[in-house]
Design a protein around this motif. Sequence first.
Motif, PDB file in Angstrom:
ATOM      1  N   GLY A  15      -4.562  -6.055  14.347  1.00  0.00           N
ATOM      2  CA  GLY A  15      -4.801  -4.785  15.002  1.00  0.00           C
ATOM      3  C   GLY A  15      -3.639  -4.307  15.845  1.00  0.00           C
ATOM      4  N   GLY A  16      -2.671  -5.167  16.056  1.00  0.00           N
ATOM      5  CA  GLY A  16      -1.517  -4.826  16.877  1.00  0.00           C
ATOM      6  C   GLY A  16      -0.441  -4.091  16.090  1.00  0.00           C
ATOM      7  N   SER A  17       0.681  -3.881  16.768  1.00  0.00           N
ATOM      8  CA  SER A  17       1.783  -3.113  16.181  1.00  0.00           C
ATOM      9  C   SER A  17       3.107  -3.840  16.355  1.00  0.00           C
ATOM     10  CB  SER A  17       1.888  -1.733  16.850  1.00  0.00           C
ATOM     11  OG  SER A  17       0.715  -0.981  16.666  1.00  0.00           O
ATOM     12  N   LEU A  18       4.011  -3.572  15.430  1.00  0.00           N
ATOM     13  CA  LEU A  18       5.391  -4.023  15.508  1.00  0.00           C
ATOM     14  C   LEU A  18       6.276  -2.919  14.936  1.00  0.00           C
ATOM     15  CD1 LEU A  18       5.357  -7.740  14.245  1.00  0.00           C
ATOM     16  CD2 LEU A  18       5.918  -6.982  16.557  1.00  0.00           C
ATOM     17  N   ARG A  19       7.514  -2.874  15.390  1.00  0.00           N
ATOM     18  CA  ARG A  19       8.478  -1.959  14.800  1.00  0.00           C
ATOM     19  C   ARG A  19       9.688  -2.747  14.343  1.00  0.00           C
ATOM     20  NH1 ARG A  19      11.869   3.166  17.263  1.00  0.00           N
ATOM     21  NH2 ARG A  19      13.037   1.459  18.270  1.00  0.00           N
ATOM     22  N   LEU A  20       9.982  -2.630  13.055  1.00  0.00           N
ATOM     23  CA  LEU A  20      11.165  -3.257  12.483  1.00  0.00           C
ATOM     24  C   LEU A  20      12.311  -2.248  12.473  1.00  0.00           C
ATOM     25  CD1 LEU A  20       9.627  -5.092   9.380  1.00  0.00           C
ATOM     26  CD2 LEU A  20       9.780  -5.873  11.752  1.00  0.00           C
ATOM     27  N   SER A  21      13.512  -2.767  12.694  1.00  0.00           N
ATOM     28  CA  SER A  21      14.710  -1.928  12.644  1.00  0.00           C
ATOM     29  C   SER A  21      15.683  -2.504  11.631  1.00  0.00           C
ATOM     30  CB  SER A  21      15.394  -1.879  14.017  1.00  0.00           C
ATOM     31  OG  SER A  21      14.538  -1.356  14.999  1.00  0.00           O
ATOM     32  N   CYS A  22      16.428  -1.623  10.987  1.00  0.00           N
ATOM     33  CA  CYS A  22      17.452  -2.040  10.036  1.00  0.00           C
ATOM     34  C   CYS A  22      18.692  -1.192  10.280  1.00  0.00           C
ATOM     35  CB  CYS A  22      16.966  -1.870   8.611  1.00  0.00           C
ATOM     36  SG  CYS A  22      18.229  -2.229   7.365  1.00  0.00           S
ATOM     37  N   ALA A  23      19.737  -1.836  10.778  1.00  0.00           N
ATOM     38  CA  ALA A  23      20.985  -1.135  11.062  1.00  0.00           C
ATOM     39  C   ALA A  23      21.938  -1.318   9.893  1.00  0.00           C
ATOM     40  CB  ALA A  23      21.601  -1.674  12.344  1.00  0.00           C
ATOM     41  N   ILE A  51      12.680   5.618   2.157  1.00  0.00           N
ATOM     42  CA  ILE A  51      13.007   6.963   2.585  1.00  0.00           C
ATOM     43  C   ILE A  51      14.326   7.343   1.934  1.00  0.00           C
ATOM     44  CG2 ILE A  51      14.112   6.123   4.721  1.00  0.00           C
ATOM     45  CD1 ILE A  51      13.055   8.731   6.060  1.00  0.00           C
ATOM     46  N   THR A  52      14.365   8.531   1.346  1.00  0.00           N
ATOM     47  CA  THR A  52      15.574   8.966   0.653  1.00  0.00           C
ATOM     48  C   THR A  52      16.517   9.681   1.608  1.00  0.00           C
ATOM     49  OG1 THR A  52      14.764  11.159   0.061  1.00  0.00           O
ATOM     50  CG2 THR A  52      14.170   9.324  -1.408  1.00  0.00           C
ATOM     51  N   PHE A  67       1.556   2.208   8.169  1.00  0.00           N
ATOM     52  CA  PHE A  67       2.999   2.042   8.395  1.00  0.00           C
ATOM     53  C   PHE A  67       3.696   3.392   8.266  1.00  0.00           C
ATOM     54  CE2 PHE A  67       3.414  -2.652   6.799  1.00  0.00           C
ATOM     55  CZ  PHE A  67       2.382  -3.013   7.652  1.00  0.00           C
ATOM     56  N   THR A  68       4.768   3.550   9.030  1.00  0.00           N
ATOM     57  CA  THR A  68       5.571   4.765   8.956  1.00  0.00           C
ATOM     58  C   THR A  68       7.045   4.386   8.924  1.00  0.00           C
ATOM     59  OG1 THR A  68       3.927   6.012  10.231  1.00  0.00           O
ATOM     60  CG2 THR A  68       6.121   6.964  10.037  1.00  0.00           C
ATOM     61  N   ILE A  69       7.751   4.909   7.919  1.00  0.00           N
ATOM     62  CA  ILE A  69       9.187   4.684   7.830  1.00  0.00           C
ATOM     63  C   ILE A  69       9.904   5.913   8.366  1.00  0.00           C
ATOM     64  CG2 ILE A  69       9.377   5.545   5.448  1.00  0.00           C
ATOM     65  CD1 ILE A  69      11.490   3.307   4.997  1.00  0.00           C
ATOM     66  N   SER A  70      10.967   5.685   9.106  1.00  0.00           N
ATOM     67  CA  SER A  70      11.738   6.798   9.654  1.00  0.00           C
ATOM     68  C   SER A  70      13.195   6.366   9.780  1.00  0.00           C
ATOM     69  CB  SER A  70      11.192   7.218  11.020  1.00  0.00           C
ATOM     70  OG  SER A  70      11.319   6.152  11.949  1.00  0.00           O
ATOM     71  N   ARG A  71      14.057   7.304  10.105  1.00  0.00           N
ATOM     72  CA  ARG A  71      15.470   6.960  10.220  1.00  0.00           C
ATOM     73  C   ARG A  71      16.114   7.747  11.356  1.00  0.00           C
ATOM     74  NH1 ARG A  71      17.700  10.330   4.956  1.00  0.00           N
ATOM     75  NH2 ARG A  71      17.494  12.379   5.920  1.00  0.00           N
ATOM     76  N   ASP A  72      17.156   7.161  11.887  1.00  0.00           N
ATOM     77  CA  ASP A  72      17.979   7.813  12.898  1.00  0.00           C
ATOM     78  C   ASP A  72      19.388   7.848  12.335  1.00  0.00           C
ATOM     79  OD1 ASP A  72      19.661   8.442  15.043  1.00  0.00           O
ATOM     80  OD2 ASP A  72      18.375   7.432  16.494  1.00  0.00           O
ATOM     81  N   ASN A  73      19.788   9.002  11.822  1.00  0.00           N
ATOM     82  CA  ASN A  73      21.084   9.097  11.155  1.00  0.00           C
ATOM     83  C   ASN A  73      22.244   8.822  12.108  1.00  0.00           C
ATOM     84  OD1 ASN A  73      19.943   9.682   8.679  1.00  0.00           O
ATOM     85  ND2 ASN A  73      19.970  11.895   9.045  1.00  0.00           N
ATOM     86  N   ALA A  74      22.076   9.189  13.355  1.00  0.00           N
ATOM     87  CA  ALA A  74      23.152   8.984  14.331  1.00  0.00           C
ATOM     88  C   ALA A  74      23.416   7.500  14.561  1.00  0.00           C
ATOM     89  CB  ALA A  74      22.804   9.670  15.646  1.00  0.00           C
ATOM     90  N   VAL A  78      17.223   2.527  10.091  1.00  0.00           N
ATOM     91  CA  VAL A  78      15.918   2.861   9.539  1.00  0.00           C
ATOM     92  C   VAL A  78      14.885   1.989  10.245  1.00  0.00           C
ATOM     93  CG1 VAL A  78      14.464   2.715   7.487  1.00  0.00           C
ATOM     94  CG2 VAL A  78      16.748   3.634   7.307  1.00  0.00           C
ATOM     95  N   TYR A  79      13.729   2.587  10.510  1.00  0.00           N
ATOM     96  CA  TYR A  79      12.670   1.886  11.222  1.00  0.00           C
ATOM     97  C   TYR A  79      11.419   1.797  10.349  1.00  0.00           C
ATOM     98  CZ  TYR A  79      15.652   3.192  15.140  1.00  0.00           C
ATOM     99  OH  TYR A  79      16.725   3.371  15.983  1.00  0.00           O
ATOM    100  N   LEU A  80      10.642   0.768  10.604  1.00  0.00           N
ATOM    101  CA  LEU A  80       9.320   0.657   9.999  1.00  0.00           C
ATOM    102  C   LEU A  80       8.325   0.389  11.127  1.00  0.00           C
ATOM    103  CD1 LEU A  80       7.759   0.664   7.290  1.00  0.00           C
ATOM    104  CD2 LEU A  80       7.861  -1.832   7.369  1.00  0.00           C
TER     105      LEU A  80
END
Length: 116
Positions: A15-23, A51-52, A67-74, A78-80
């Motif tokens: 029931g909890g949450s985590l956020r993965l990052s990929c640099a 994510i394209t 789950f939600t995938i997103s990105r920070d171009n700066a 990419v995050y999950l």
Amino acid sequence: QVQLVESGGGLVQAGGSLRLSCAASGSISSINAMGWYRQAPGKQRELVAFITIGGSTNYSDSVKGRFTISRDNAKNTVYLQMNSLKPEDTTVYYCNAVDRDFQRYWGQGTQVTVSS
């Protein structure tokens, strides 16, 4: 060449949450899409989300709505975001990038463990 470094895995209760990052680093401009895969012991690696470069996203049925995938171009990152985690989400998660020549790159993997 593209290098990928993941972070953010760990232990969480159901029931909890985590956020993965990929640099990503290296030939960033050649990347067409980035995503997350996961692989349980003895099983094939499966797509979780991607994510394209145009911002389109896709999710496996097993994580859709959680789950939600997103990105920070700066930050070339990419995050999950993983919410409502279940014990069956426990496994190693791998970041993936695909370049214009359809060459795939992988991160080292990060362990996610969901306790019941």
